[in-house]
Design an enzyme around this catalytic site. Structure first.
Site, PDB file in Angstrom:
ATOM      1  N   LYS A 140       0.785  -1.270  -0.295  1.00 39.14           N
ATOM      2  CA  LYS A 140      -0.120   0.003  -0.110  1.00 39.14           C
ATOM      3  C   LYS A 140       0.732   1.252  -0.170  1.00 39.14           C
ATOM      4  O   LYS A 140       0.228   2.262  -0.341  1.00 39.14           O
ATOM      5  CB  LYS A 140      -0.722  -0.207   1.392  1.00 39.14           C
TER       6      LYS A 140
ATOM      7  N   GLU B 260       7.818   2.233  -5.592  1.00 40.21           N
ATOM      8  CA  GLU B 260       7.896   1.832  -4.133  1.00 40.21           C
ATOM      9  C   GLU B 260       7.999   3.131  -3.201  1.00 40.21           C
ATOM     10  O   GLU B 260       8.869   4.333  -3.736  1.00 40.21           O
ATOM     11  CB  GLU B 260       9.293   1.113  -3.820  1.00 40.21           C
TER      12      GLU B 260
ATOM     13  N   ASP C 204      14.153  -1.574   1.733  1.00 41.97           N
ATOM     14  CA  ASP C 204      14.690  -1.894   3.101  1.00 41.97           C
ATOM     15  C   ASP C 204      15.648  -2.808   2.806  1.00 41.97           C
ATOM     16  O   ASP C 204      16.647  -2.431   2.441  1.00 41.97           O
ATOM     17  CB  ASP C 204      13.537  -2.410   4.093  1.00 41.97           C
TER      18      ASP C 204
ATOM     19  N   LYS D  61      16.818   2.535   2.703  1.00 37.00           N
ATOM     20  CA  LYS D  61      17.713   2.338   3.998  1.00 37.00           C
ATOM     21  C   LYS D  61      18.797   1.526   3.522  1.00 37.00           C
ATOM     22  O   LYS D  61      18.817   0.370   3.448  1.00 37.00           O
ATOM     23  CB  LYS D  61      16.955   1.660   5.126  1.00 37.00           C
TER      24      LYS D  61
END
Ligand code: PRP
Length: 206
Positions: A72, A128, A132, A160
Protein backbone atom coordinates in the site's frame (compact mmCIF):
# COMPACT_ATOMS: atom_id res chain seq x y z
CA UNK A 1 -28.37 3.21 -1.13
CA UNK A 2 -25.67 5.07 0.70
CA UNK A 3 -23.46 3.61 3.39
CA UNK A 4 -25.30 5.70 5.99
CA UNK A 5 -28.66 4.30 4.93
CA UNK A 6 -27.23 0.80 5.16
CA UNK A 7 -25.99 1.51 8.65
CA UNK A 8 -29.39 2.79 9.77
CA UNK A 9 -31.17 -0.16 8.17
CA UNK A 10 -28.98 -2.53 10.12
CA UNK A 11 -29.80 -0.70 13.34
CA UNK A 12 -26.32 0.80 13.70
CA UNK A 13 -26.23 4.59 13.96
CA UNK A 14 -23.33 6.11 11.95
CA UNK A 15 -22.13 7.97 15.03
CA UNK A 16 -21.60 4.62 16.72
CA UNK A 17 -18.47 4.31 14.56
CA UNK A 18 -17.05 7.66 15.66
CA UNK A 19 -15.52 6.19 18.74
CA UNK A 20 -12.36 7.39 20.34
CA UNK A 21 -10.26 4.72 21.88
CA UNK A 22 -7.39 6.10 23.93
CA UNK A 23 -6.06 2.60 24.45
CA UNK A 24 -5.66 1.94 20.72
CA UNK A 25 -2.21 3.41 20.31
CA UNK A 26 -0.97 1.43 23.25
CA UNK A 27 -2.43 -1.79 21.89
CA UNK A 28 -0.63 -1.25 18.59
CA UNK A 29 2.64 -0.56 20.31
CA UNK A 30 2.60 2.99 19.00
CA UNK A 31 4.34 5.69 20.89
CA UNK A 32 2.10 8.59 21.86
CA UNK A 33 4.82 11.07 20.92
CA UNK A 34 4.53 12.85 17.57
CA UNK A 35 6.98 11.53 14.96
CA UNK A 36 10.20 13.50 14.67
CA UNK A 37 10.41 15.09 11.24
CA UNK A 38 13.12 13.52 9.07
CA UNK A 39 12.13 14.91 5.65
CA UNK A 40 9.66 17.77 5.64
CA UNK A 41 6.80 18.37 3.24
CA UNK A 42 8.63 21.01 1.17
CA UNK A 43 11.72 18.84 0.67
CA UNK A 44 9.56 15.89 -0.40
CA UNK A 45 7.63 18.04 -2.87
CA UNK A 46 10.82 19.49 -4.35
CA UNK A 47 12.42 16.05 -4.75
CA UNK A 48 9.25 14.64 -6.33
CA UNK A 49 9.39 17.39 -8.97
CA UNK A 50 13.07 16.62 -9.63
CA UNK A 51 12.35 12.90 -10.03
CA UNK A 52 9.39 13.59 -12.29
CA UNK A 53 11.49 15.86 -14.48
CA UNK A 54 14.24 13.24 -14.77
CA UNK A 55 11.74 10.47 -15.56
CA UNK A 56 9.90 12.64 -18.07
CA UNK A 57 13.17 13.33 -19.89
CA UNK A 58 14.34 9.71 -19.87
CA UNK A 59 11.03 8.36 -21.16
CA UNK A 60 10.30 11.23 -23.53
CA UNK A 61 10.32 9.01 -26.62
CA UNK A 62 8.37 6.15 -25.03
CA UNK A 63 4.68 5.93 -25.72
CA UNK A 64 3.94 3.03 -23.40
CA UNK A 65 5.18 4.00 -19.93
CA UNK A 66 3.44 2.06 -17.17
CA UNK A 67 3.86 3.14 -13.54
CA UNK A 68 3.38 0.14 -11.27
CA UNK A 69 2.66 1.26 -7.71
CA UNK A 70 3.38 -1.25 -4.96
CA UNK A 71 0.54 -1.26 -2.43
CA UNK A 72 0.00 0.00 0.00
CA UNK A 73 2.84 2.31 0.86
CA UNK A 74 3.40 3.88 -2.56
CA UNK A 75 -0.07 5.34 -3.01
CA UNK A 76 0.72 8.92 -2.00
CA UNK A 77 4.14 9.07 -3.68
CA UNK A 78 2.68 7.62 -6.87
CA UNK A 79 -0.21 10.09 -6.84
CA UNK A 80 2.11 13.08 -6.49
CA UNK A 81 4.83 11.83 -8.84
CA UNK A 82 2.46 10.86 -11.62
CA UNK A 83 0.82 14.30 -11.58
CA UNK A 84 4.20 15.95 -12.08
CA UNK A 85 5.14 13.82 -15.11
CA UNK A 86 4.92 15.65 -18.41
CA UNK A 87 4.73 12.52 -20.56
CA UNK A 88 1.85 10.12 -21.25
CA UNK A 89 1.66 7.20 -18.85
CA UNK A 90 -0.77 4.72 -17.37
CA UNK A 91 -1.03 3.51 -13.79
CA UNK A 92 -1.21 -0.01 -12.45
CA UNK A 93 -1.02 -1.37 -8.93
CA UNK A 94 0.48 -4.53 -7.56
CA UNK A 95 0.43 -6.00 -4.07
CA UNK A 96 2.85 -8.36 -2.40
CA UNK A 97 3.32 -9.81 1.04
CA UNK A 98 6.13 -11.46 2.89
CA UNK A 99 5.64 -14.85 4.52
CA UNK A 100 5.08 -14.14 8.21
CA UNK A 101 5.15 -17.66 9.55
CA UNK A 102 8.64 -18.85 8.70
CA UNK A 103 7.24 -21.29 6.13
CA UNK A 104 9.52 -19.81 3.47
CA UNK A 105 13.13 -18.61 3.54
CA UNK A 106 13.70 -15.21 5.12
CA UNK A 107 12.97 -12.47 2.60
CA UNK A 108 10.60 -14.62 0.51
CA UNK A 109 7.88 -12.53 -1.11
CA UNK A 110 4.55 -13.67 -2.52
CA UNK A 111 2.26 -11.99 -5.02
CA UNK A 112 -1.10 -10.90 -3.59
CA UNK A 113 -2.41 -8.89 -6.56
CA UNK A 114 -0.97 -8.69 -10.08
CA UNK A 115 -1.22 -5.79 -12.53
CA UNK A 116 -4.58 -5.69 -14.31
CA UNK A 117 -3.50 -4.68 -17.81
CA UNK A 118 -0.94 -6.23 -20.14
CA UNK A 119 2.60 -4.89 -19.88
CA UNK A 120 3.93 -6.87 -22.85
CA UNK A 121 6.27 -4.66 -24.88
CA UNK A 122 5.79 -1.69 -22.53
CA UNK A 123 8.21 0.30 -20.40
CA UNK A 124 7.54 -0.44 -16.73
CA UNK A 125 8.58 1.77 -13.85
CA UNK A 126 8.04 0.23 -10.40
CA UNK A 127 7.09 2.84 -7.80
CA UNK A 128 7.99 2.03 -4.18
CA UNK A 129 7.77 4.10 -1.03
CA UNK A 130 10.73 2.42 0.63
CA UNK A 131 13.50 -0.06 -0.14
CA UNK A 132 14.62 -1.80 3.02
CA UNK A 133 16.26 -5.22 2.56
CA UNK A 134 15.59 -5.05 -1.18
CA UNK A 135 13.85 -8.45 -1.34
CA UNK A 136 10.52 -6.98 -2.45
CA UNK A 137 12.02 -5.03 -5.32
CA UNK A 138 14.18 -7.97 -6.37
CA UNK A 139 11.11 -10.20 -6.50
CA UNK A 140 9.04 -7.62 -8.38
CA UNK A 141 11.68 -6.97 -11.02
CA UNK A 142 11.92 -10.69 -11.80
CA UNK A 143 8.18 -11.21 -11.73
CA UNK A 144 7.40 -8.24 -13.99
CA UNK A 145 10.23 -9.08 -16.40
CA UNK A 146 8.61 -12.49 -16.86
CA UNK A 147 5.55 -10.70 -18.30
CA UNK A 148 7.59 -9.61 -21.37
CA UNK A 149 7.85 -5.80 -20.99
CA UNK A 150 10.21 -3.68 -23.08
CA UNK A 151 12.00 -2.56 -19.91
CA UNK A 152 11.71 -2.57 -16.13
CA UNK A 153 13.18 0.20 -13.98
CA UNK A 154 12.71 1.17 -10.36
CA UNK A 155 11.80 4.33 -8.47
CA UNK A 156 11.69 4.63 -4.69
CA UNK A 157 11.11 7.60 -2.44
CA UNK A 158 13.46 6.42 0.31
CA UNK A 159 16.04 3.69 0.81
CA UNK A 160 17.71 2.34 3.93
CA UNK A 161 21.07 1.58 2.37
CA UNK A 162 22.43 0.09 5.61
CA UNK A 163 19.69 -2.58 5.60
CA UNK A 164 20.32 -3.91 2.09
CA UNK A 165 20.51 -7.71 1.89
CA UNK A 166 20.44 -7.89 -1.90
CA UNK A 167 22.09 -5.67 -4.47
CA UNK A 168 19.25 -3.87 -6.24
CA UNK A 169 19.59 -0.86 -8.50
CA UNK A 170 17.15 1.94 -7.73
CA UNK A 171 17.12 3.94 -10.95
CA UNK A 172 15.28 6.93 -9.45
CA UNK A 173 15.79 7.48 -5.72
CA UNK A 174 14.38 10.25 -3.58
CA UNK A 175 16.45 10.00 -0.41
CA UNK A 176 18.81 7.67 1.42
CA UNK A 177 17.75 7.51 5.06
CA UNK A 178 19.16 6.03 8.28
CA UNK A 179 17.94 2.73 9.69
CA UNK A 180 15.08 4.08 11.76
CA UNK A 181 11.34 3.41 11.77
CA UNK A 182 9.81 5.94 9.44
CA UNK A 183 6.17 6.86 8.94
CA UNK A 184 4.20 9.30 6.84
CA UNK A 185 3.76 10.04 3.14
CA UNK A 186 2.42 6.49 2.68
CA UNK A 187 4.67 4.76 5.20
CA UNK A 188 3.01 3.20 8.22
CA UNK A 189 3.55 1.67 11.59
CA UNK A 190 0.80 -0.89 12.26
CA UNK A 191 -1.25 0.83 9.49
CA UNK A 192 -1.11 4.19 11.31
CA UNK A 193 0.42 7.49 10.24
CA UNK A 194 0.38 6.88 6.46
CA UNK A 195 -1.22 10.26 5.78
CA UNK A 196 1.26 12.48 7.57
CA UNK A 197 2.50 15.05 5.01
CA UNK A 198 6.12 14.54 6.05
CA UNK A 199 8.36 11.54 6.70
CA UNK A 200 8.97 11.18 10.42
CA UNK A 201 10.80 8.87 12.77
CA UNK A 202 9.00 7.04 15.55
CA UNK A 203 10.18 4.87 18.38
CA UNK A 204 7.75 1.99 18.89
CA UNK A 205 7.12 1.28 22.55
CA UNK A 206 8.97 -1.80 23.71
C1 PRP B 1 7.22 -2.09 2.57
C2 PRP B 1 7.48 -1.26 1.32
C3 PRP B 1 8.09 -2.25 0.38
C4 PRP B 1 8.75 -3.26 1.30
C5 PRP B 1 10.22 -3.04 1.29
O1 PRP B 1 5.98 -2.71 2.43
O2 PRP B 1 6.31 -0.69 0.81
O3 PRP B 1 7.12 -2.85 -0.45
O4 PRP B 1 8.25 -3.04 2.61
O5 PRP B 1 10.86 -3.95 2.14
P1 PRP B 1 12.09 -4.83 1.67
O6 PRP B 1 13.01 -3.97 0.88
O7 PRP B 1 12.69 -5.30 2.96
O8 PRP B 1 11.56 -5.98 0.86
P2 PRP B 1 5.17 -3.26 3.69
O9 PRP B 1 5.41 -4.73 3.80
O10 PRP B 1 5.50 -2.44 4.89
O11 PRP B 1 3.68 -3.07 3.24
P3 PRP B 1 2.86 -1.72 2.96
O12 PRP B 1 3.48 -1.07 1.73
O13 PRP B 1 1.48 -2.20 2.72
O14 PRP B 1 3.00 -0.84 4.16
Amino acid sequence: MTANHTAFASGIHPEDHLCSNPARNKENGLTNHAPKILIDEADIAARVVELATEISTDYEDCSELVLVGVLKGSFIFLADLSRKLTIPHVIEFIAVSSYPDGSQPSGAVRLVMDVRGSIVGKDVLIIEDIVDTGHTLQYLIGMLESHGPASVRTCALVRKADRAEVDILVDYLGFDIPDEWVVGYGLDYAEQNRTLPYIGVITPDG
